[in-house]
Scaffold this motif. Structure first.
Motif, short mmCIF file in Angstrom:
data_model
loop_
_atom_site.label_atom_id
_atom_site.label_comp_id
_atom_site.label_asym_id
_atom_site.label_seq_id
_atom_site.Cartn_x
_atom_site.Cartn_y
_atom_site.Cartn_z
N PRO A 121 -110.15 -51.95 26.38
CA PRO A 121 -110.65 -50.93 27.28
C PRO A 121 -109.77 -49.65 27.27
O PRO A 121 -110.26 -48.71 27.38
N GLU A 122 -108.43 -49.85 27.45
CA GLU A 122 -107.60 -48.63 27.83
C GLU A 122 -107.75 -47.71 26.32
O GLU A 122 -107.16 -46.45 26.58
N HIS A 123 -107.83 -48.18 25.38
CA HIS A 123 -107.86 -47.29 24.06
C HIS A 123 -109.34 -47.17 24.03
O HIS A 123 -109.62 -46.50 22.63
N LYS A 124 -110.36 -47.76 24.28
CA LYS A 124 -111.56 -47.52 24.05
C LYS A 124 -111.86 -48.18 22.44
O LYS A 124 -112.76 -47.51 21.65
N VAL A 125 -111.45 -49.09 22.27
CA VAL A 125 -111.32 -49.63 20.89
C VAL A 125 -111.99 -51.05 20.77
O VAL A 125 -111.55 -51.84 21.65
N MET A 222 -125.35 -68.95 26.21
CA MET A 222 -125.06 -68.53 24.84
C MET A 222 -125.64 -67.10 24.77
O MET A 222 -124.92 -66.31 23.91
N ASN A 223 -126.81 -66.89 24.87
CA ASN A 223 -127.39 -65.62 24.73
C ASN A 223 -126.84 -64.58 25.58
O ASN A 223 -126.68 -63.29 24.88
N GLN A 224 -126.44 -64.78 26.56
CA GLN A 224 -125.73 -63.93 27.36
C GLN A 224 -124.36 -63.37 26.72
O GLN A 224 -124.24 -62.20 26.81
N LEU A 225 -123.53 -64.35 26.49
CA LEU A 225 -122.45 -64.03 25.72
C LEU A 225 -122.53 -63.10 24.62
O LEU A 225 -121.89 -62.39 24.17
N ILE A 226 -123.39 -63.74 23.50
CA ILE A 226 -123.76 -62.89 22.32
C ILE A 226 -124.26 -61.36 22.85
O ILE A 226 -123.95 -60.35 21.99
N GLN A 227 -125.10 -61.38 23.82
CA GLN A 227 -125.35 -59.93 24.14
C GLN A 227 -124.26 -59.21 24.60
O GLN A 227 -123.99 -57.83 24.27
N MET A 228 -123.36 -59.74 25.28
CA MET A 228 -122.02 -58.83 26.08
C MET A 228 -121.20 -58.82 24.72
O MET A 228 -120.56 -57.47 24.48
N MET A 229 -121.19 -59.58 23.65
CA MET A 229 -120.37 -59.42 22.35
C MET A 229 -120.91 -57.95 21.74
O MET A 229 -120.09 -57.39 21.28
N GLY A 230 -121.99 -57.88 21.72
CA GLY A 230 -122.71 -56.92 20.88
C GLY A 230 -122.70 -55.54 21.70
O GLY A 230 -123.28 -54.39 21.15
N LYS A 231 -122.31 -55.38 22.76
CA LYS A 231 -122.25 -54.13 23.60
C LYS A 231 -120.96 -53.20 23.31
O LYS A 231 -119.83 -53.24 24.04
N VAL A 232 -121.23 -52.60 22.37
CA VAL A 232 -119.94 -51.66 21.71
C VAL A 232 -120.01 -50.41 22.13
O VAL A 232 -119.24 -49.38 21.54
N GLU A 233 -121.34 -49.96 22.92
CA GLU A 233 -121.38 -48.42 23.04
C GLU A 233 -120.12 -47.91 23.81
O GLU A 233 -119.57 -48.54 24.72
N GLY A 234 -119.61 -46.57 23.36
CA GLY A 234 -118.55 -46.05 24.07
C GLY A 234 -117.29 -46.58 23.65
O GLY A 234 -116.12 -46.34 24.03
N TYR A 235 -117.26 -47.58 22.66
CA TYR A 235 -115.82 -47.75 21.93
C TYR A 235 -115.90 -47.47 20.44
O TYR A 235 -117.11 -47.35 19.91
N ARG A 236 -114.94 -47.21 20.09
CA ARG A 236 -114.72 -46.89 18.58
C ARG A 236 -114.72 -48.21 17.80
O ARG A 236 -113.70 -48.97 18.20
N LEU A 237 -115.39 -48.59 16.90
CA LEU A 237 -115.54 -49.88 16.27
C LEU A 237 -114.52 -49.81 14.99
O LEU A 237 -114.98 -49.13 14.01
#
Length: 347
Positions: A121-125, A222-237
């Protein structure tokens, strides 16, 4: 590539699971003379429980890959303490895990089978990587060819309560001076590892990892964790690329094998504008592991050779011709020295 304190802490958070996962790989016995140490005779498992060492390791491995749970994991090493919250869920052969660091830099690590994403989070990466899975039912446990017992002897130590569950205790002591020993607590009903101590060659505890609280069969989605895993908006991937290779193909070899340790994998990062990509050569004896990192020598970054000890993890750096070598392993320092002295450039 040499690893930051965060990477070290995360690896240690999974140390009990790393222990049984490394035990999922077939180990070929290497006949070599090694320095011996004096270890008191270890009694065999009790008559009422005839399970072999492989039986215990298989049970722990299956529990780690089949049980759902939520818990807080605490690691103590070298006078430092780290902790993380873990959510783990299994459905058939599917596994999803979430790890939130509770100390040090904030990190969220998600794993879905062999796909891992680390949020910083601190690097948004967000760093996305693939890590090989060793499978749920390793072949070594289906044959009589496992060699772990050639290098470790074990005994049962009784029963103790850890994080609210009753756990069997077993001790694994090395048969030579090239590896550390372990004392393992596994939940009695299904075998999930709940506590692990690493022991030096005198039997002294040098590192401990344990759940401080644990909820087995927790209702984790499991579905909730997979959804959280895919939330990369706002991060440099970022998607670091590791290319699977062999040490010989890259021009490296060991003059002599280190007893019990077999080469498991070898990876290289692609060359960049900065030059040749670094190489990682991984060895294991079934429980302990050693990694050799090789990169071009840089006079500005690689100032002096050194050795470092933090709990069970030893690190050794040195220059070899035009290359900088870093060795990291959960083994005695003398074992790293054997790897370092045997490494040679073939082309």
């Amino acid at each position: 590539m040499r690893g930051s304190s965060f990477k070290t802490m995360i690896f240690k958070c999974f140390r009990p699971f790393a222990l049984v996962l490394y035990a999922c790989t077939a180990i070929n016995y290497v006949a070599a003379q090694v320095p011996s140490i004096s270890i008191p005779p270890v009694a065999a498992a009790s008559v009422s429980d005839p399970r072999s060492l492989n039986d215990w390791l298989l049970r722990m491995h299956q529990a780690s890959s089949q049980r759902s749970y939520v818990g807080t994991f605490v690691v103590s090493a070298g006078g430092n303490m780290s902790s993380a919250k873990i959510w783990h869920v299994c459905e058939g052969k599917q596994q999803v895990e979430r790890v939130e660091t509770l100390t040090g830099a904030q990190r969220s690590i998600f794993r879905h089978n062999n796909q891992v994403i680390t949020f910083m989070p601190e690097h948004k990466v967000a760093r996305s990587e693939k890590r090989e899975s060793l499978g749920l039912f390793p072949e070594m446990f289906q044959s009589a060819d496992s060699r772990i017992a050639d290098f470790y002897q074990f005994r049962r130590e009784g029963i103790e309560r850890v994080a609210g569950v009753d756990a069997d205790i077993i001790t694994l002591m090395p048969r030579d001076s090239l590896r550390f020993g372990y004392r393992v607590w596994s939940e009695r009903q299904n075998g999930l590892v709940v506590k692990l101590q690493t022991l030096d060659t005198d039997g002294k505890v040098i590192e401990q990892a344990a759940f401080s609280e644990l909820q087995l069969d927790a209702p984790v989605s499991m579905n909730q964790l997979i959804q959280m895993m895919g939330k990369v908006e706002g991060y440099r991937l970022e998607k670091p690329v590791l290319v699977k290779t062999t040490a010989s193909a890259e021009g490296w070899a060991l003059r002599a094998p280190v007893a019990g340790f077999t080469a498991m994998n070898c990876y290289k990062r692609p060359a960049s504008s900065a030059g040749e990509g670094p190489l990682q050569w991984i060895f294991s004896d079934g429980l302990a592991s050693v990694s050799i990192f090789v990169e071009p020598f840089d006079r500005q970054r690689h100032v002096r050779e050194s050795s470092l000890s933090l709990g069970a993890t030893q690190t050794l750096t040195r220059q070899l011709d035009a290359y900088w070598i870093t060795l990291v392993g959960e083994v005695p320092a003398a074992t790293l020295q054997l790897f370092a002295s045997g490494l040679e450039r073939k082309k």
